[in-house]
Design a protein around this motif. Structure first.
Motif, PDB file in Angstrom:
ATOM      1  N   LYS A   9      27.789  -0.679  -6.622  1.00  0.00           N
ATOM      2  CA  LYS A   9      28.187   0.727  -6.316  1.00  0.00           C
ATOM      3  C   LYS A   9      27.172   1.860  -7.047  1.00  0.00           C
ATOM      4  N   GLN A  10      26.821   1.459  -8.206  1.00  0.00           N
ATOM      5  CA  GLN A  10      25.806   2.177  -8.984  1.00  0.00           C
ATOM      6  C   GLN A  10      24.561   2.333  -8.332  1.00  0.00           C
ATOM      7  N   GLN A  68      23.907   1.661  -4.924  1.00  0.00           N
ATOM      8  CA  GLN A  68      24.360   2.375  -3.684  1.00  0.00           C
ATOM      9  C   GLN A  68      24.148   3.894  -3.763  1.00  0.00           C
ATOM     10  N   LEU A  69      24.723   4.373  -4.894  1.00  0.00           N
ATOM     11  CA  LEU A  69      25.019   5.714  -5.251  1.00  0.00           C
ATOM     12  C   LEU A  69      23.478   6.270  -5.560  1.00  0.00           C
ATOM     13  N   GLN A  70      22.699   5.545  -6.526  1.00  0.00           N
ATOM     14  CA  GLN A  70      21.267   5.957  -6.575  1.00  0.00           C
ATOM     15  C   GLN A  70      20.474   5.744  -5.497  1.00  0.00           C
ATOM     16  N   GLU A 114      21.473   6.499  -2.200  1.00  0.00           N
ATOM     17  CA  GLU A 114      22.028   7.418  -1.472  1.00  0.00           C
ATOM     18  C   GLU A 114      21.708   8.856  -2.039  1.00  0.00           C
ATOM     19  N   THR A 115      21.643   9.068  -3.458  1.00  0.00           N
ATOM     20  CA  THR A 115      21.195  10.218  -3.949  1.00  0.00           C
ATOM     21  C   THR A 115      19.666  10.479  -3.427  1.00  0.00           C
ATOM     22  N   HIS A 134      19.488  11.588  -0.113  1.00  0.00           N
ATOM     23  CA  HIS A 134      20.081  12.873  -0.047  1.00  0.00           C
ATOM     24  C   HIS A 134      19.413  14.116  -0.249  1.00  0.00           C
ATOM     25  N   TYR A 137      13.948   9.541  -8.852  1.00  0.00           N
ATOM     26  CA  TYR A 137      14.654   8.554  -8.111  1.00  0.00           C
ATOM     27  C   TYR A 137      13.883   7.430  -7.395  1.00  0.00           C
TER      28      TYR A 137
END
Length: 414
Positions: free
Chosen positions: A191-192, A194-196, A198-199, A202, A230
């Motif tokens: 999840k970490q 994936q969030l990184q 996605e950020t 975005h 990122y």
């Protein structure tokens, strides 16, 4: 307007001297030059001296935020004087002029940053493409190519040139949500990442509408800097996952299950290229069991083998999934720890030393064990080209630290 400019010429923010340089709000700045050039531009909107100074500031890494702050101070002072004259036309003229200048100056910063980012990204691609075995690092390469398209889209201010905005449709996103779920054991880690990921996508999605705006250089500059950060963080995560693959697919030592020494040069070569691409150091730890010959002579080679297997289990319990472990010699081991500085590596070595000393080999008679450790950091700033000579130096340096630990009485970290 003439009287307004004359009064502004006498103004300056509160400044103090520090080591011969002007300090404004606690930061070094070229305020006198900035003030002169801005006043000149207020007198003549076509004045180019200010642009040259802004280019100098950008080229010497003066933060845009610092300049923007001082620019805002001057703008507020000008507006204050204009409002005091109660001339709405002058107020409107000042606001329009400052708006135009703000975009022009931010555009200069953006242009220079785009050129630098393009060069850095090209160099990072070169380091990844130089690898013998890319494995998962091919996904880092694909995202660096993705960054190339982003840089070009911002340079041209064209939405149709933008890279893939959907994080689930790029190459890494597709892998992460399929095979990656099987490789990464920790669901919270998945999840970490994936969030990184996605950020990062975005941030680029935020740029999409800005590309069509006539005055958007400042937010584009800020978002592009975020995208680079990122990108490096994502590259570092991919490199850590790649090490898990290396531990799974490379040949192992039959007794300990660690990597064979014959792969060490190849792995170090890869880690050095990855360190250059991600701008993160890694560390190397060498250790061996103290008085291992005495143990073999006293208790037999079978006991020696059991001691090696026992220590291997302690190492495996202590290290991260992404750390690489080699059986370097009979009772000597080498750890390659990515994204790890010298202090972190010394703490890890000390933790291992304590664990080995506190865990005797069980049997009819428990056998006390201890180990000596040598630690060294490999910084990407310390080399330009990766070659066999440099790899030999890294191993030799760490080996020297190990022997220093033995000279210091053993059972210690050097």
């Amino acid at each position: 307007m003439t009287r307004l400019l004359a009064s502004l010429d006498q103004m300056t923010p509160s400044v103090t001297m520090a080591e011969g340089a002007l300090v404004v709000d606690g930061a070094y700045t070229a305020w006198p030059k900035i003030r002169v050039c801005l006043l000149a531009t207020l007198n003549d909107a076509k004045n180019s001296d200010c642009h040259k100074i802004i280019e100098h500031l950008a080229n010497t890494n003066t933060p845009l935020m610092l300049f923007a702050h001082q620019f805002g101070v001057l703008r507020n002072l000008v507006l204050k004087e204009a409002l005091a004259e109660r001339d709405i036309d002058v107020v409107e003229q000042v606001m329009n002029l400052f708006g135009t200048m703000e975009e022009e100056f931010a555009a200069i910063y953006l242009k220079i940053f785009l050129n630098r980012l393009g060069t850095r990204n090209h160099v990072r691609l070169g380091h990844i493409r130089a690898l013998h075995d890319q494995n998962l690092l091919s996904y880092f390469e694909s995202h660096l190519v993705w960054m190339e398209r982003l840089i070009e889209a911002v340079r041209l201010r064209r939405q149709d040139v933008l890279p893939e905005l959907d994080p689930t449709r790029c190459q890494f996103g597709q892998w992460l949500n399929s095979e990656g779920l099987q490789l990464i054991r920790d669901r919270s880690h998945v999840k970490q990442i994936q969030l990184q990921h996605e950020t990062m996508h975005h941030v680029v999605a935020e740029m999409q509408d800005l590309l069509l705006l006539p005055q958007a250089s400042s937010p584009l500059y800020a978002l592009l800097r975020k995208a680079e950060i990122y990108s490096l963080e994502l590259g570092n995560e991919i490199s850590l996952l790649n090490n898990v693959v290396i531990m799974n697919v490379y040949s192992k030592d039959a007794l300990t299950g660690f990597l064979s020494r014959r792969f060490l040069d190849r792995v170090l070569f890869g880690q050095m290229e990855v360190a250059k691409a991600t701008e993160m150091p890694f560390s190397v730890i060498m250790f061996d069991l103290d008085h291992f010959k005495v143990l073999n002579d006293t208790y037999g080679h079978l006991a020696g083998d059991k001691a090696l297997v026992h220590v291997a289990s302690l190492v495996r319990e202590t290290l991260r999934q992404s750390d690489l472990v080699f059986r370097y010699g009979g009772e000597e081991f080498m750890l390659v720890c990515p994204s790890t500085n010298l202090l972190q590596a010394r703490l890890l070595a000390e933790k291992l030393r304590e664990k080995i000393a506190a865990s005797p080999l069980q049997g009819e008679i428990p056998i006390a064990l201890s180990a000596s450790f040598g630690v060294s950091e490999v910084s990407p700033d310390s080399y330009q080209v990766v070659d066999s000579r440099l790899i030999e130096e890294i191993i030799s340096t760490c080996d020297g630290h190990l022997y220093a630990a033995k000279r210091n009485g053993r059972n210690c970290v050097a």
